[in-house]
Design an enzyme around this catalytic site. Structure first.
Site, PDB file in Angstrom:
ATOM      1  N   HIS A 114       9.885  11.286  10.612  1.00 30.91           N
ATOM      2  CA  HIS A 114       8.787  11.026   9.686  1.00 30.91           C
ATOM      3  C   HIS A 114       9.364  10.813   8.288  1.00 30.91           C
ATOM      4  O   HIS A 114      10.187  11.612   7.825  1.00 30.91           O
ATOM      5  CB  HIS A 114       7.814  12.206   9.656  1.00 30.91           C
ATOM      6  CG  HIS A 114       7.330  12.627  11.007  1.00 30.91           C
ATOM      7  ND1 HIS A 114       6.370  11.932  11.698  1.00 30.91           N
ATOM      8  CD2 HIS A 114       7.684  13.675  11.791  1.00 30.91           C
ATOM      9  CE1 HIS A 114       6.139  12.535  12.857  1.00 30.91           C
ATOM     10  NE2 HIS A 114       6.936  13.587  12.944  1.00 30.91           N
ATOM     11  N   ALA A 146       3.317  18.079  11.252  1.00 32.54           N
ATOM     12  CA  ALA A 146       4.743  17.815  11.458  1.00 32.54           C
ATOM     13  C   ALA A 146       5.460  17.299  10.221  1.00 32.54           C
ATOM     14  O   ALA A 146       6.595  16.866  10.300  1.00 32.54           O
ATOM     15  CB  ALA A 146       4.911  16.807  12.592  1.00 32.54           C
TER      16      ALA A 146
END
Length: 260
Positions: free
Chosen positions: A213, A117
């Site tokens: 993130h 990801a």
């Protein structure tokens, strides 16, 4: 090219569908299930053991998590079949990482680590050549994204009103404590300073709707800050859509004549 999958959860189903759209229909599913699901129009063979897979199988794709990689990874590689995995956090176990490397050598096969990801890993790998001073990964998810994880031992996820940190430490500890949630931290660690030197902070944040993130890195190259807000798969709020997409991209790189 004969392709097989390990597991048929949310990520496995996504990968299967995307491969089918690209004319790369998988032929085999390695699963623990006693009853194979019905996939109309798919000529799928379900097996429960690596030994049941054909010798001409070119590539297996692990979509089933750390335990599946630990159980099947070495056997797949040792028989000469390349393996793509999203379970990067499993490599925090040094014994398993060594076993997989040895198995790949014995089988003249390769273990491909899908990016999962997170992006910017090419930049991080390049920066590593010159020397890295600091690498920090911060992962933010809505509370429901941490359900079923060690975060529940620290926070009341159902009543959280503001962002709260539930883990601070290195990437090795994060990967061990959060086997289903910290593969991104592992990807950053493997591309950069390693599991023990990469700093990690994990946060439950009720004010966000996506998984965020962030990577901060500095070294001889200079410094960079990378941030991505990713959506989850509709079938599972703990599974990143981009992680599933990265598995498909890894397969395409494996078979392409020219790769990036």
């Amino acid at each position: 090219m004969q392709i097989g999958l390990i597991g048929e959860g949310a990520i496995g189903r996504y990968v299967m569908e995307q491969l089918r759209l690209r004319g790369l229909r998988p032929q085999f599913i390695l699963t623990r299930s006693d009853h194979a699901p019905d996939h109309s129009g798919d000529a799928l063979t379900y097996v429960r053991s690596v030994s049941d897979l054909p010798s001409e199988l070119a590539l297996m794709v692990d979509c089933a998590g750390h335990s599946a990689l630990a159980q099947h990874g070495a056997s797949i590689l040792e028989r000469g079949t390349d393996l793509v995995t999203l379970s990067l956090g499993a490599l925090a176990d040094e014994t398993l990482a060594f076993e997989l490397a040895r198995a790949a050598e014995r089988g003249s096969a390769r273990l491909h680590l899908a990016s999962g990801a997170i992006g910017a890993l090419d930049c991080l790998r390049a920066a590593k050549v010159g020397g890295l001073d600091n690498v920090t990964y911060t992962g933010r998810k809505p509370p429901k994204g941490w359900k079923g994880s060690a975060a529940e031992n620290v926070l009341d996820l159902d009543s959280l009103q503001e962002a709260a940190t539930h883990f601070q430490g290195n990437a090795r500890d994060a990967a061990v404590r959060y086997p289903k949630n910290a593969n991104v931290a592992a990807a950053v660690a493997l591309a950069g300073q390693g599991f023990d030197e990469t700093r990690v902070e994990l946060i439950a944040d009720p004010t966000i709707a996506s998984n965020i993130h962030e990577v901060h890195a500095s070294g001889a190259f200079g410094s960079f800050h990378f941030r991505i807000a990713g959506q989850t798969l509709p079938d599972n709020p703990r599974s990143s859509a981009l992680a599933a997409m990265s598995a498909v991209a890894a397969i395409e790189r494996e078979i392409a004549a020219i790769t990036t």
